[in-house]
Design a protein around this motif. Structure first.
Motif, short mmCIF file in Angstrom:
data_model
loop_
_atom_site.label_atom_id
_atom_site.label_comp_id
_atom_site.label_asym_id
_atom_site.label_seq_id
_atom_site.Cartn_x
_atom_site.Cartn_y
_atom_site.Cartn_z
N ALA A 198 25.83 33.80 9.72
CA ALA A 198 24.51 33.20 9.89
C ALA A 198 24.43 32.51 11.25
O ALA A 198 25.35 31.80 11.65
CB ALA A 198 24.24 32.18 8.78
N LEU A 199 23.32 32.77 11.95
CA LEU A 199 23.07 32.18 13.26
C LEU A 199 21.65 31.61 13.31
O LEU A 199 20.74 32.17 12.69
CB LEU A 199 23.21 33.23 14.37
N PRO A 200 21.44 30.53 14.06
CA PRO A 200 20.08 30.00 14.18
C PRO A 200 19.18 30.97 14.96
O PRO A 200 19.62 31.62 15.91
CB PRO A 200 20.27 28.69 14.95
N VAL A 201 17.93 31.08 14.53
CA VAL A 201 16.94 31.90 15.25
C VAL A 201 16.56 31.17 16.53
O VAL A 201 16.22 29.98 16.50
CB VAL A 201 15.70 32.14 14.36
N LYS A 202 16.61 31.87 17.65
CA LYS A 202 16.40 31.23 18.94
C LYS A 202 14.96 30.78 19.17
O LYS A 202 14.72 29.71 19.72
CB LYS A 202 16.84 32.17 20.07
N ASP A 203 14.01 31.60 18.77
CA ASP A 203 12.60 31.25 18.99
C ASP A 203 11.83 31.35 17.67
O ASP A 203 11.03 32.28 17.48
CB ASP A 203 11.97 32.18 20.03
N PRO A 204 12.04 30.39 16.77
CA PRO A 204 11.34 30.44 15.48
C PRO A 204 9.87 30.07 15.63
O PRO A 204 9.46 29.51 16.66
CB PRO A 204 12.08 29.38 14.66
N PRO A 205 9.06 30.37 14.63
CA PRO A 205 7.65 29.94 14.67
C PRO A 205 7.55 28.43 14.81
O PRO A 205 8.46 27.69 14.42
CB PRO A 205 7.11 30.41 13.31
N SER A 206 6.46 27.99 15.37
CA SER A 206 6.25 26.55 15.60
C SER A 206 6.40 25.76 14.30
O SER A 206 5.84 26.12 13.27
CB SER A 206 4.86 26.32 16.18
N GLY A 207 7.18 24.70 14.36
CA GLY A 207 7.36 23.83 13.21
C GLY A 207 8.41 24.31 12.22
O GLY A 207 8.63 23.66 11.20
N ARG A 208 9.07 25.45 12.50
CA ARG A 208 10.08 25.98 11.60
C ARG A 208 11.47 25.93 12.26
O ARG A 208 11.60 26.03 13.48
CB ARG A 208 9.79 27.44 11.21
N LYS A 209 12.47 25.76 11.45
CA LYS A 209 13.86 25.83 11.89
C LYS A 209 14.52 26.90 11.02
O LYS A 209 14.79 26.67 9.84
CB LYS A 209 14.55 24.48 11.72
N GLN A 210 14.78 28.06 11.62
CA GLN A 210 15.20 29.22 10.83
C GLN A 210 16.65 29.63 11.11
O GLN A 210 17.12 29.57 12.24
CB GLN A 210 14.28 30.40 11.10
N LEU A 211 17.31 30.05 10.03
CA LEU A 211 18.67 30.56 10.10
C LEU A 211 18.62 32.04 9.73
O LEU A 211 17.99 32.42 8.74
CB LEU A 211 19.57 29.82 9.11
N GLN A 212 19.26 32.91 10.54
CA GLN A 212 19.25 34.34 10.25
C GLN A 212 20.58 34.77 9.65
O GLN A 212 21.65 34.46 10.18
CB GLN A 212 18.96 35.17 11.50
N LEU A 213 20.49 35.48 8.53
CA LEU A 213 21.67 35.99 7.84
C LEU A 213 22.07 37.32 8.46
O LEU A 213 21.23 38.20 8.68
CB LEU A 213 21.35 36.14 6.35
N PHE A 214 23.37 37.47 8.74
CA PHE A 214 23.90 38.68 9.34
C PHE A 214 25.13 39.17 8.57
O PHE A 214 25.79 38.40 7.88
CB PHE A 214 24.36 38.42 10.78
#
Length: 222
Positions: free
Chosen positions: A124-140
């Motif tokens: 899992a890595l943080p999404v570099k440019d998530p939508p405004s107001g969101r903090k997203q983690l990407q599953l790999f």
């Protein structure tokens, strides 16, 4: 009692992780080949080219030989996206898993271990440019060895990522998976992930109609 346990990746796991991941991706080639054979554009190719040869040369033997050449070519086309994907991963994030996933508190890589063997992985890595107001983690890199499927390992690995995301204050977990990876697609739906769209990685994946499905799992606010 579970016959496996999940822990953080260690350097000594690297060879087993890469081998399992590579073999797991290549397992999809036969399914992709069958899928490709049923596409209208492929049927047109398999029927149209030999027929054109018969009309031009008058030789049915030449048409049959053409089909025998086309089938290996189609197998190559079906397998190439998976081989390209593995090669890309092994030259990017999986070239150095510790550096890619374990050098930041907001990311991670876990393995499922059973009797001293690595039987599953997820990163899992943080999404570099998530939508405004969101903090997203990407599953790999969710993968489970073929001999250990059906034991709940994949679900446990996904839950590990979801819990990590909650602990780190993420608002969503997102991921991408291939349309032909039906086991993974079914798993994500069953765990509450929502489909947000589809896309193709490149022109080759478009031609063989192997799209990526995008999923999101919104996490409850603290």
């Amino acid at each position: 009692m579970a016959s496996f346990h999940i822990r953080q990746f260690q350097e000594r796991d690297y060879e087993q992780v890469v081998d399992m991941f590579s073999r797991g991706m290549k397992e999809h080639i036969p399914t992709a080949f069958c899928h490709l054979l049923l596409l209208p554009r492929t049927l047109l190719l398999l029927l149209g080219v030999p027929l054109a040869l018969v009309l031009v040369s008058g030789s049915w033997l030449l048409a049959v030989v053409c089909i025998f050449f086309l089938l290996p070519f189609l197998w190559f086309l079906a397998g190439q996206p998976w081989k390209n994907y593995v090669s890309k991963c092994l030259h990017t994030d999986m070239a150095d898993i510790t550096k890619s996933y374990l050098s930041d508190r907001g990311s991670g890589f876990w393995v499922a271990e059973s009797r001293g063997q690595i039987v599953g992985t997820v990163g899992a890595l943080p999404v570099k440019d998530p939508p405004s107001g969101r903090k997203q983690l990407q599953l790999f890199r969710l993968s489970v060895s073929s001999q250990h499927r059906g034991q709940g390992i994949a679900k446990a690995l996904v839950r590990t990522v979801l819990q990590f995301a909650r602990d780190q204050g993420y608002t969503d977990v997102v991921l991408e998976t291939g349309l032909l990876q039906q086991g993974a697609v079914t798993l994500y739906y069953s765990m509450g992930f929502q489909k947000t769209g589809e896309s193709f990685m490149d022109i080759l994946t478009w031609f063989v109609d192997v799209s990526l499905i995008h999923f999101i799992y919104p996490l409850p606010s603290a």
